[in-house]
Design an enzyme around this catalytic site. Sequence first.
Site, PDB file in Angstrom:
ATOM      1  N   ALA A   1       0.824  -1.210   0.000  1.00 25.63           N
ATOM      2  CA  ALA A   1       0.000   0.000   0.000  1.00 25.63           C
ATOM      3  C   ALA A   1       0.856   1.257   0.000  1.00 25.63           C
ATOM      4  O   ALA A   1       2.044   1.214   0.278  1.00 25.63           O
ATOM      5  CB  ALA A   1      -0.896  -0.006   1.232  1.00 25.63           C
TER       6      ALA A   1
ATOM      7  N   VAL B   1       0.883   5.130   1.662  1.00 22.85           N
ATOM      8  CA  VAL B   1       0.267   5.910   2.747  1.00 22.85           C
ATOM      9  C   VAL B   1       0.331   7.388   2.370  1.00 22.85           C
ATOM     10  O   VAL B   1       1.394   7.899   2.020  1.00 22.85           O
ATOM     11  CB  VAL B   1       0.990   5.665   4.081  1.00 22.85           C
ATOM     12  CG1 VAL B   1       0.317   6.443   5.203  1.00 22.85           C
ATOM     13  CG2 VAL B   1       1.005   4.173   4.423  1.00 22.85           C
TER      14      VAL B   1
ATOM     15  N   ASP C   1       5.903  -8.118  13.512  1.00 19.76           N
ATOM     16  CA  ASP C   1       6.841  -7.326  12.702  1.00 19.76           C
ATOM     17  C   ASP C   1       7.283  -6.070  13.461  1.00 19.76           C
ATOM     18  O   ASP C   1       7.257  -4.959  12.924  1.00 19.76           O
ATOM     19  CB  ASP C   1       6.206  -6.964  11.355  1.00 19.76           C
ATOM     20  CG  ASP C   1       7.262  -6.692  10.288  1.00 19.76           C
ATOM     21  OD1 ASP C   1       8.437  -7.059  10.493  1.00 19.76           O
ATOM     22  OD2 ASP C   1       6.910  -6.111   9.245  1.00 19.76           O
TER      23      ASP C   1
HETATM   24  N1  LIG Z   1      -0.487   6.721  10.609  1.00 25.67           N
HETATM   25  C1  LIG Z   1       0.604   7.175   9.999  1.00 25.67           C
HETATM   26  N2  LIG Z   1       0.995   8.450  10.175  1.00 25.67           N
HETATM   27  C2  LIG Z   1       2.099   8.913   9.557  1.00 25.67           C
HETATM   28  N3  LIG Z   1       2.879   8.175   8.738  1.00 25.67           N
HETATM   29  C3  LIG Z   1       2.541   6.901   8.522  1.00 25.67           C
HETATM   30  C4  LIG Z   1       1.393   6.336   9.132  1.00 25.67           C
HETATM   31  N4  LIG Z   1       1.301   5.044   8.743  1.00 25.67           N
HETATM   32  C5  LIG Z   1       2.359   4.812   7.950  1.00 25.67           C
HETATM   33  N5  LIG Z   1       3.102   5.923   7.816  1.00 25.67           N
HETATM   34  C6  LIG Z   1       4.342   6.040   7.057  1.00 25.67           C
HETATM   35  O1  LIG Z   1       4.108   5.638   5.726  1.00 25.67           O
HETATM   36  C7  LIG Z   1       5.174   4.836   5.264  1.00 25.67           C
HETATM   37  C8  LIG Z   1       4.644   3.534   4.692  1.00 25.67           C
HETATM   38  O2  LIG Z   1       4.036   2.817   5.743  1.00 25.67           O
HETATM   39  P1  LIG Z   1       3.585   1.312   5.568  1.00 25.67           P
HETATM   40  O3  LIG Z   1       3.216   0.802   6.901  1.00 25.67           O
HETATM   41  O4  LIG Z   1       2.626   1.124   4.479  1.00 25.67           O
HETATM   42  O5  LIG Z   1       4.839   0.731   4.937  1.00 25.67           O
HETATM   43  P2  LIG Z   1       6.075  -0.054   5.430  1.00 25.67           P
HETATM   44  O6  LIG Z   1       5.970  -0.370   6.874  1.00 25.67           O
HETATM   45  O7  LIG Z   1       7.253   0.698   4.945  1.00 25.67           O
HETATM   46  O8  LIG Z   1       5.908  -1.323   4.520  1.00 25.67           O
HETATM   47  P3  LIG Z   1       5.146  -2.677   4.752  1.00 25.67           P
HETATM   48  O9  LIG Z   1       3.728  -2.365   5.134  1.00 25.67           O
HETATM   49  O10 LIG Z   1       5.247  -3.322   3.421  1.00 25.67           O
HETATM   50  O11 LIG Z   1       5.922  -3.358   5.827  1.00 25.67           O
HETATM   51  C9  LIG Z   1       6.143   4.675   6.404  1.00 25.67           C
HETATM   52  O12 LIG Z   1       7.186   5.605   6.247  1.00 25.67           O
HETATM   53  C10 LIG Z   1       5.349   5.038   7.613  1.00 25.67           C
HETATM   54  O13 LIG Z   1       6.154   5.613   8.620  1.00 25.67           O
END
Ligand SMILES: Nc1ncnc2c1ncn2[C@@H]1O[C@H](COP(=O)(O)OP(=O)(O)OP(=O)(O)O)[C@@H](O)[C@H]1O
Length: 476
Positions: free
Chosen positions: A21, A23, A129
């Site tokens: 996804a 964000v 995770d």
């Molecule tokens: N609620 C939130 N507020 C601010 N930033 C967010 C929030 N949720 C996610 N992010 C930021 O968006 C980015 C992508 O988050 P996401 O959790 O989708 O990906 P990831 O952890 O990098 O990948 P994966 O889900 O594949 O492990 C990250 O840098 C995360 O810090």
Amino acid sequence: MNQTLVNRYQILATLGQGGMATVYRARDLLLKRDVALKLLRPEFANNPSLSQQFSAEAQTAAQLSHAHIARIFDVGYDPSSGPFFVQELIEGQSLDQLLPVAAPQALTWTREIALALAAIHQQGYVHCDVKPQNIRINADGHAILLDFGIVQAIGTINAEQVYGTPQYIAPERAEGGATTEASDIYALGIMLYELLTGRVPLDGDSAWAIVQRHLNEGVPALRQALPGTATAIENLIKRATERVPSQRFASAQAFAGEIESIQQGANSATIAMPVRQRSTVSIHNMETTAVRVPPKTAALVQAKPQPTPTKALLANPKPVAKKQIGLTLAALVFVVLVAVAFAKLSGDTQQPGASGNATTVAQPSATLVPIAEATATIVAEAISTQAPEPTIASQPLPSMPNFVGLKRGEAEQQARQLKLKINFIEEANEQAKDRILSQEPAAGSPIAENSQITLVIAVKETKKPKGPGKGNDDDD
Ligand SMILES: Nc1ncnc2c1ncn2[C@@H]1O[C@H](COP(=O)(O)OP(=O)(O)OP(=O)(O)O)[C@@H](O)[C@H]1O
């Protein structure tokens, strides 16, 4: 991008991109507040299994209500953009951008996440995770746990494969044992080690190699990386990362309690420790990816990176580039789907020609694909034909440590080790007296020998303005 989903959420900016996804920062036009909107990537929007996995993440997270867990506000489907969910926007930085951190701060954030995990465990789930990349430090300086994409029910036995990040994966999970609270405690212990030293204790050139190290070597004593480490903290990590789950803390709550008693019992001298600079980190470029291994084989194989980003994403580079090279260890690790037959290995599961013994297993020709694709064969195959072989970051750049929170003497000591010249700027702040308030360049920036760093240090009261741009200090 200027788009409004379901006539309510106006996309403002891209915050980041995960395996499944993207964000976004979005404006909730109804409630007039900014939120984080997680949108399933368009290439997966028509895949029922991935859409289901995506909404399961939202549903799980929605059941959890805790000060250190990001809240879920809404779940929806936009006809032109696909499934999404809306989350509390956590302003601030991802924890992996702040490494390494001083011991008192590392303890506080670890304790906060231990409490978040205790709440998750109480609901019957295991996060699976825990790592700095999935934690954000909010504007008030508190740690908030994110990303419930691979949460499992307590006691789940993964017969053939396991999702996780190899650097944090508990041995029992890698062996195909039941996933329990203890697995999260192990990951949190690894994370505390990483917060203090700026690097994970066990790394390697492949997921396979890393998991093998967790299985066979165990986590080395913190003292080896940080001589002079406080015994209480060393023991904390040792207990959390015991090889046998039953020897770890009995619960995340107990882990938090132990941290609290260290914090209460210790004066800052007891827990102040040297912070290792990150330039020695040796890691390879691993983004959020999944390993898919054929059942009944026990190995991890070469990684393939995520699909080529779409045009829109190229405008917002991949996490590693975006988050400053060398800064984000966790941005460089990858989520793997690990073969779990280690414990069950016998002659018939070993690959022809392998010189495996009880702990040495052949590496079969399984494929590594992005995590989302692990459940979507068609997509996975499409990607594996596009994606180039993985590259290993050949030269980790020396990077600027995080000086914020350190005392003047500690900062000077670190700067000396890195041959950095310090330019101190004083700012009146009695409460934080003698501590570094901010720095320029930021932590994680690449550094060369004899570089200069400007540190804003708190003093009782400023004598006379020093340093560039401080002609007229307006202290707050
Ligand atoms: N609620 C939130 N507020 C601010 N930033 C967010 C929030 N949720 C996610 N992010 C930021 O968006 C980015 C992508 O988050 P996401 O959790 O989708 O990906 P990831 O952890 O990098 O990948 P994966 O889900 O594949 O492990 C990250 O840098 C995360 O810090």
